[in-house]
Enzyme design. Sequence first.
Site, PDB file in Angstrom:
ATOM      1  N   LYS A  15     -27.877  72.853  41.756  1.00 31.71           N
ATOM      2  CA  LYS A  15     -28.892  73.590  42.063  1.00 31.71           C
ATOM      3  C   LYS A  15     -27.813  74.397  43.615  1.00 31.71           C
ATOM      4  O   LYS A  15     -28.200  75.139  43.925  1.00 31.71           O
ATOM      5  CB  LYS A  15     -29.265  72.362  42.507  1.00 31.71           C
ATOM      6  CG  LYS A  15     -29.594  71.397  41.393  1.00 31.71           C
ATOM      7  CD  LYS A  15     -30.610  70.358  41.805  1.00 31.71           C
ATOM      8  CE  LYS A  15     -31.273  69.435  40.469  1.00 31.71           C
ATOM      9  NZ  LYS A  15     -31.261  68.011  40.902  1.00 31.71           N
ATOM     10  N   GLN A  27     -32.234  63.161  45.456  1.00 32.76           N
ATOM     11  CA  GLN A  27     -31.520  63.307  44.191  1.00 32.76           C
ATOM     12  C   GLN A  27     -31.790  61.678  43.235  1.00 32.76           C
ATOM     13  O   GLN A  27     -31.347  60.626  44.088  1.00 32.76           O
ATOM     14  CB  GLN A  27     -30.524  63.372  44.494  1.00 32.76           C
ATOM     15  CG  GLN A  27     -29.765  63.985  42.240  1.00 32.76           C
ATOM     16  CD  GLN A  27     -30.042  65.088  41.658  1.00 32.76           C
ATOM     17  OE1 GLN A  27     -30.075  65.885  42.269  1.00 32.76           O
ATOM     18  NE2 GLN A  27     -29.737  64.622  40.628  1.00 32.76           N
ATOM     19  N   ASP A  58     -39.678  68.735  43.555  1.00 30.09           N
ATOM     20  CA  ASP A  58     -39.490  68.308  42.103  1.00 30.09           C
ATOM     21  C   ASP A  58     -41.290  67.812  41.615  1.00 30.09           C
ATOM     22  O   ASP A  58     -40.750  67.903  40.808  1.00 30.09           O
ATOM     23  CB  ASP A  58     -38.948  67.719  42.632  1.00 30.09           C
ATOM     24  CG  ASP A  58     -37.449  67.424  41.872  1.00 30.09           C
ATOM     25  OD1 ASP A  58     -36.826  68.818  40.845  1.00 30.09           O
ATOM     26  OD2 ASP A  58     -36.244  67.112  42.567  1.00 30.09           O
TER      27      ASP A  58
END
Length: 280
Positions: A52, A96, A119
């Site tokens: 990322k 994460q 997200d």
Amino acid sequence: MAQILDGKELSKKVKENVKIEVDKLKEKGINPKLAVIMVGNNSASAVYVKNKSNSCRNAGIDFEEFLLPEETTEDELINLIEKLNKDNLVHGILLQSPVPKHINIDRAFATISPEKDVDGFNAINVGNLTIGRDCFVSCTPWGVMRMLEEYNIDLEGKTAVVIGRSNIVGKPMLQCLLSKNATVTICHSKTKNLEEVVNKADIVIAAIGKPNFVTGKMIKEGAVVIDVGINRLEDGKLCGDVNYKEAFEKASYITPVPGGVGPMTVAMLLENVVKAAKGL
Ligand code: NDP
């Protein structure tokens, strides 16, 4: 024989567009920035975060990593998220997963401001997706939708079966397909006669986490097969949830693993950061 849905190629195109949008924002004095938080040491997560970070940097998006030790308390994590929520220079916040067991990840996701939740895991965004409002959508299902659109695969009135009901893939996938007027069935580990159900589908989306789970026999001739699964085999090779060789013979379109859904997920994250920087 199927036509391949090339996520690698399409993701390059998406990333080029993202770069153009980022440059436009920079001309206006806005520097899109993503903050990524990782708690504890997880080698798979570290690889995803690096991926990322590289993708952001290539697109001109600022990237800041917060690598917190395993023993970080839930309150410490929440405090960091709250600080980032208030930071006007940060447009997207990503936590994460997985996080250590002593942390309630739902509380952490709920703390991320919905406007920075690139997200799409915050319950506000999940709810907005369900009622058809503009929102951040989880990057993997969003990437699948972009692929279907790019290849002009019409969903209206089609029968779609999603295998897997996770909050990050299966459930938002269901909503995305429904919003395009597909008739959607979602299967999980308690589903009876799964083979029969899948065999009726015009579109099959596999998000299970079991190598080669979907066999050629399960697939209807001419179905579109999307393989979300990423499984590492003993020999180190990656494979999806679909038996690619068998499915390739029956499907009209198919995604490979690697090079299908995976690259699209990262590309959609970048798009979401741009969207956040523009203001949702
Ligand atoms: P989860 O483990 O959260 O969910 C798996 C789902 O599969 C569950 O709903 C489970 O059912 C269902 N399932 C398990 N066994 C069976 C079975 N025998 N029959 C039917 N359903 C079954 O996984 P994720 O959704 O997070 O991920 C799925 C896969 O996608 C993984 O391989 C993951 O690595 C990959 N992935 C890929 C991404 C990408 O960018 N390409 C991004 C995210 C994930 P139940 O709910 O009943 O337990």
